[in-house]
Design an enzyme around this catalytic site. Structure first.
Site, PDB file in Angstrom:
ATOM      1  N   GLU A 114      -1.619   3.670  -4.627  1.00 31.89           N
ATOM      2  CA  GLU A 114      -0.697   5.041  -4.237  1.00 31.89           C
ATOM      3  C   GLU A 114       0.305   4.919  -5.480  1.00 31.89           C
ATOM      4  O   GLU A 114       0.485   6.190  -5.834  1.00 31.89           O
ATOM      5  CB  GLU A 114      -0.198   5.009  -3.061  1.00 31.89           C
ATOM      6  CG  GLU A 114      -0.996   4.647  -1.811  1.00 31.89           C
ATOM      7  CD  GLU A 114      -0.499   4.721  -0.505  1.00 31.89           C
ATOM      8  OE1 GLU A 114      -0.224   5.829   0.060  1.00 31.89           O
ATOM      9  OE2 GLU A 114      -0.238   3.453  -0.076  1.00 31.89           O
ATOM     10  N   GLU A 134      -5.579  -1.428   3.762  1.00 29.22           N
ATOM     11  CA  GLU A 134      -4.659  -1.491   4.717  1.00 29.22           C
ATOM     12  C   GLU A 134      -5.468  -1.589   6.347  1.00 29.22           C
ATOM     13  O   GLU A 134      -4.777  -2.496   7.013  1.00 29.22           O
ATOM     14  CB  GLU A 134      -3.975  -0.087   4.886  1.00 29.22           C
ATOM     15  CG  GLU A 134      -2.695   0.005   3.717  1.00 29.22           C
ATOM     16  CD  GLU A 134      -3.420   0.500   2.513  1.00 29.22           C
ATOM     17  OE1 GLU A 134      -2.482   0.887   1.636  1.00 29.22           O
ATOM     18  OE2 GLU A 134      -4.545   0.498   2.152  1.00 29.22           O
TER      19      GLU A 134
END
Length: 254
Positions: A114, A134
């Site tokens: 990210e 994640e």
């Protein structure tokens, strides 16, 4: 004691931000988040820096959440603080006012991916690895990654990467549009500097306005972006033709 988890220096007209926890693959913890915010602010205020490179020390770019520290225990208040800092980092990157290039030497996972996606351009080494693990550790993407990844690679591929948690190599990242360019590891910083200096040689005002228009254009209607582009052109016109005259002279056309 000075926070050394993230470093900054300016080389010629390019600011370089380095995530500096190589012993933990530059994984995210409080010190790294705090240092990253401080150095982004420093890069923004550095008038000598017309473009910025974000990279990682050692073999990784950023391996995401430091799971060793997470396993040691975090209070709910600490999780709230981390989520807010992560999201503020994305806002700061978008509002930097200068183009920022991610130079990715190795792992860019979770929040690390990210961080790279928040940059305007991504140059990866042949050894880079991207992924969103994640879901495999019971977490979710936090840093506007669901939105930015979808813009970059499309809805189906974004869902595949996030829901499976699969990793992809640099060539696959290039193929799907996650990165702009793949180079040999030993050439990564040179290639990133060349790109940054090329952009830095352009009109700072025009570059900044163009960056803003592209980002806002992802959400604006057709008529809204036409109006924005017209306003930007008029801002350039109001600020004179000095840069145009300089460039024409350099090209031998005046």
């Amino acid at each position: 004691m000075e926070n050394e988890a993230v470093l900054y220096h300016c080389r010629e007209n390019v600011g370089i931000i380095t995530l500096n926890r190589p012993h933990r693959l530059n994984a995210i913890n409080f010190d790294l988040l705090k240092g990253f915010m401080e150095q982004l602010d420093r890069a923004k205020k550095d008038t000598a820096a017309r473009a910025v490179i974000l990279t990682g020390a050692g073999t990784a770019f950023c391996a995401g959440e430091d799971l060793k520290e997470t396993a040691a225990g975090k209070s709910f208040a600490q999780w709230v603080d981390e989520a807010e800092r992560l999201q503020e980092l994305q806002r700061m990157t978008m509002k930097l006012g200068k183009p920022i290039i991610a130079a990715v030497p190795g792992y860019a996972l979770g929040g690390g991916s990210e961080f790279a996606m928040g940059c305007d351009i991504r140059i990866a080494s042949e050894t880079a690895v991207f992924g969103f693990p994640e879901t495999t550790v019971g977490m979710t993407v936090t840093n506007a990654g669901t939105k930015i990844l979808t813009h970059l690679v499309g809805l189906g591929k974004a869902k595949e990467l996030i829901l499976t948690g699969d990793f992809i190599d640099a060539q696959e990242a290039l193929k799907i549009g996650l990165v702009n360019k793949v180079v040999a590891l030993e050439n990564l910083m040179d290639e990133s500097m060349m790109m940054a200096q090329k952009i830095a040689s352009r009109s700072p005002l025009a570059v900044s306005l163009s960056r803003t228009a592209i980002d806002q254009g992802m959400e604006a209607s057709f008529d809204q972006i036409l109006e924005l582009e017209k306003n930007h052109l008029l801002i350039c016109a109001q600020n004179g033709t000095e840069f145009v005259e300089k460039r024409l002279k350099e090209m031998g056309k005046k």
